[in-house]
Design a protein around this motif. Structure first.
Motif, mmCIF file in Angstrom:
data_model
loop_
_atom_site.group_PDB
_atom_site.id
_atom_site.type_symbol
_atom_site.label_atom_id
_atom_site.label_comp_id
_atom_site.label_asym_id
_atom_site.label_seq_id
_atom_site.Cartn_x
_atom_site.Cartn_y
_atom_site.Cartn_z
ATOM 1 N N GLY A 281 52.893 41.208 8.355
ATOM 2 C CA GLY A 281 52.789 40.513 9.634
ATOM 3 C C GLY A 281 53.672 41.127 10.696
ATOM 4 N N TYR A 282 54.913 41.434 10.321
ATOM 5 C CA TYR A 282 55.852 42.025 11.281
ATOM 6 C C TYR A 282 55.405 43.418 11.689
ATOM 7 C CZ TYR A 282 60.256 42.493 13.727
ATOM 8 O OH TYR A 282 61.197 42.616 14.720
ATOM 9 N N ASN A 283 54.985 44.209 10.688
ATOM 10 C CA ASN A 283 54.548 45.573 10.978
ATOM 11 C C ASN A 283 53.396 45.588 11.982
ATOM 12 O OD1 ASN A 283 56.336 46.137 8.887
ATOM 13 N ND2 ASN A 283 54.720 46.538 7.394
ATOM 14 N N VAL A 284 52.396 44.746 11.730
ATOM 15 C CA VAL A 284 51.220 44.700 12.594
ATOM 16 C C VAL A 284 51.587 44.198 13.989
ATOM 17 C CG1 VAL A 284 48.965 43.593 12.934
ATOM 18 C CG2 VAL A 284 49.602 44.473 10.674
ATOM 19 N N ALA A 285 52.387 43.147 14.058
ATOM 20 C CA ALA A 285 52.778 42.593 15.360
ATOM 21 C C ALA A 285 53.580 43.604 16.175
ATOM 22 C CB ALA A 285 53.587 41.315 15.153
ATOM 23 N N LYS A 286 54.502 44.292 15.524
ATOM 24 C CA LYS A 286 55.328 45.259 16.259
ATOM 25 C C LYS A 286 54.493 46.446 16.710
ATOM 26 C CE LYS A 286 59.549 48.013 16.036
ATOM 27 N NZ LYS A 286 60.716 48.435 15.208
ATOM 28 N N ALA A 287 53.581 46.913 15.852
ATOM 29 C CA ALA A 287 52.721 48.030 16.244
ATOM 30 C C ALA A 287 51.858 47.652 17.440
ATOM 31 C CB ALA A 287 51.854 48.454 15.064
ATOM 32 N N LEU A 288 51.250 46.464 17.396
ATOM 33 C CA LEU A 288 50.396 46.024 18.506
ATOM 34 C C LEU A 288 51.195 45.886 19.799
ATOM 35 C CD1 LEU A 288 48.236 43.341 16.663
ATOM 36 C CD2 LEU A 288 47.413 45.510 17.605
ATOM 37 N N VAL B 66 37.785 37.622 13.374
ATOM 38 C CA VAL B 66 38.821 37.680 12.347
ATOM 39 C C VAL B 66 38.913 39.087 11.775
ATOM 40 C CG1 VAL B 66 39.464 36.909 10.016
ATOM 41 C CG2 VAL B 66 38.678 35.245 11.719
ATOM 42 N N ALA B 67 40.127 39.606 11.712
ATOM 43 C CA ALA B 67 40.396 40.895 11.068
ATOM 44 C C ALA B 67 41.392 40.665 9.950
ATOM 45 C CB ALA B 67 40.968 41.888 12.077
ATOM 46 N N THR B 68 41.168 41.328 8.822
ATOM 47 C CA THR B 68 42.117 41.209 7.721
ATOM 48 C C THR B 68 42.136 42.487 6.909
ATOM 49 O OG1 THR B 68 42.907 39.732 5.967
ATOM 50 C CG2 THR B 68 40.568 40.260 5.969
ATOM 51 N N ASP B 69 43.213 42.675 6.173
ATOM 52 C CA ASP B 69 43.377 43.823 5.273
ATOM 53 C C ASP B 69 43.705 43.258 3.899
ATOM 54 O OD1 ASP B 69 44.134 46.092 3.858
ATOM 55 O OD2 ASP B 69 45.301 46.946 5.500
ATOM 56 N N VAL B 70 42.838 43.519 2.926
ATOM 57 C CA VAL B 70 43.058 42.999 1.570
ATOM 58 C C VAL B 70 43.729 44.042 0.678
ATOM 59 C CG1 VAL B 70 41.268 41.243 1.655
ATOM 60 C CG2 VAL B 70 40.658 43.558 0.941
ATOM 61 N N HIS B 71 44.109 45.174 1.252
ATOM 62 C CA HIS B 71 44.918 46.200 0.583
ATOM 63 C C HIS B 71 44.231 46.737 -0.676
ATOM 64 C CE1 HIS B 71 47.955 45.210 3.540
ATOM 65 N NE2 HIS B 71 47.790 43.934 3.240
ATOM 66 N N ASP C 64 49.091 49.529 7.333
ATOM 67 C CA ASP C 64 49.313 48.558 8.404
ATOM 68 C C ASP C 64 49.171 49.228 9.768
ATOM 69 O OD1 ASP C 64 49.902 46.791 6.375
ATOM 70 O OD2 ASP C 64 52.074 46.936 6.630
ATOM 71 N N ALA C 65 49.639 50.473 9.875
ATOM 72 C CA ALA C 65 49.530 51.209 11.130
ATOM 73 C C ALA C 65 48.071 51.509 11.458
ATOM 74 C CB ALA C 65 50.337 52.506 11.046
ATOM 75 N N LEU C 66 47.303 51.915 10.455
ATOM 76 C CA LEU C 66 45.874 52.181 10.648
ATOM 77 C C LEU C 66 45.164 50.920 11.145
ATOM 78 C CD1 LEU C 66 43.709 54.527 9.915
ATOM 79 C CD2 LEU C 66 43.195 53.059 7.964
ATOM 80 N N PHE C 67 45.436 49.810 10.491
ATOM 81 C CA PHE C 67 44.859 48.505 10.837
ATOM 82 C C PHE C 67 45.214 48.115 12.267
ATOM 83 C CE2 PHE C 67 45.412 43.734 10.333
ATOM 84 C CZ PHE C 67 44.063 43.418 10.224
ATOM 85 N N SER C 68 46.483 48.236 12.612
ATOM 86 C CA SER C 68 46.958 47.806 13.930
ATOM 87 C C SER C 68 46.333 48.609 15.056
ATOM 88 C CB SER C 68 48.484 47.948 14.004
ATOM 89 O OG SER C 68 49.117 47.225 12.975
#
Length: 302
Positions: free
Chosen positions: A43-50, A157-162, A247-251
């Motif tokens: 969550g933090y990684n995605v929020a900070k990247a965005l 909705v976007a999600t990453d199930v890894h 997470d970076a790819l997703f963001s």
């Protein structure tokens, strides 16, 4: 500026540099400047990247009523991220210990404490969703009830199930069924990524599927176009660690797609963004701004 809602894990991440995998036993090691603790989590990684890319972010998460939780609050303020929807509801904040070698390979050990048993307050969620164009709902239990709420509001909705290998995975099935934009890793797939993406779209009708392929780049499947294809990786600088690459790819994909819904342009930007990010150690470090990303893209051959 796009407003994106993010719900996901925040933890204290400790990274430890090792010489190689498998690790040879030694009672004591002294990896000078090879042990670091930072605030991270999907969550933090995605929020900070965005936010670094220029989006307006609403970040919902759960941390502990403890010293690590106070560190999270301080880091949110230091990074200029909103903390109003990050709630101290747990007894202890989640933590992870990640071993990584000079080749960038990593082993992640995550201790979620009691976070999987906790529920995010629905009234706070409703307020946080107001005005959001997209909901990035990471696959943590407190995000699960948010899937239906976002869909009811007409929010994509976007999600990453890894790492996943079963279409009927009990833990991730709800997330896969709800996703308009679905990301995952190739690492545990039972078949080639092309066949897997076809199975996902046949089962769930997912409009866009992205499979991260590590050094092989990423696979994109766009259901409306009948497109399935691979996009090569781009290493913008020497690899230090692959922690947080997915997470970076997703963001970066979400950032680009939210601004202009072109999945082909979005995946190309996301690959370059992730390729630059892996030149840093921590999962929440090494992010390009929108302008820097566009400048790097402009330097690439046609």
């Amino acid at each position: 500026m796009t407003t994106i809602f993010v719900s996901g894990l925040i933890n204290i991440e400790t990274t430890v540099q090792v010489d190689r995998f498998p690790i040879e036993y030694s009672p004591v090691r002294y990896p000078f400047f090879g042990v670091r603790s930072t605030v991270a989590g999907v969550g933090y990684n995605v929020a900070k990247a965005l936010a670094t890319l220029g989006d307006s972010v609403r970040l919902a998460s759960i941390v502990g009523r403890d010293m690590p939780g106070a560190l999270v609050d301080a880091q949110l303020r230091a990074d200029g991220l909103p903390g109003a929807d990050v709630l101290a509801l747990a007894e202890a904040t989640a933590q992870s210990a990640i071993l990584y070698d000079p080749a960038g390979r990593r082993q992640i050990n995550t201790d979620l404490k009691d976070i999987q048993e906790l529920r995010y307050p629905p009234e706070q969620l409703e307020r946080a969703l107001d005005g959001c164009a997209l909901a990035a709902l990471c696959n943590i239990n407190f995000s699960r009830p948010m899937l239906a709420r976002a869909k009811a509001r007409g929010i994509a909705v976007a999600t990453d199930v890894h790492a996943i290998g079963d279409l009927d995975d009990a833990y991730n099935r709800d997330f896969m069924a709800a996703a308009d934009l679905l990301f995952m890793s190739h690492e545990l797939l039972p078949c080639d990524p092309e066949a897997w993406a076809a199975r996902v779209q046949q089962r769930y009708g997912t409009p866009i599927v992205v499979v991260g392929l590590g050094a092989g780049g990423a696979l994109l499947a766009v259901r409306a176009d009948g497109f399935v294809g691979r996009f090569a990786a781009h290493a913008a600088r020497p690899i230090v660690s692959t922690i947080g690459a997915g997470d970076a790819l997703f963001s970066a994909f979400l950032h680009s797609y939210a601004a202009a819904p072109d999945p082909y342009a979005a995946i190309q930007r996301a690959i370059v963004f992730a390729g630059y990010k892996i030149g840093s150690i921590g999962a929440a470090e090494g992010f390009l701004s929108h302008a820097a990303l566009e400048a790097l893209l402009a330097e690439l051959p046609g």
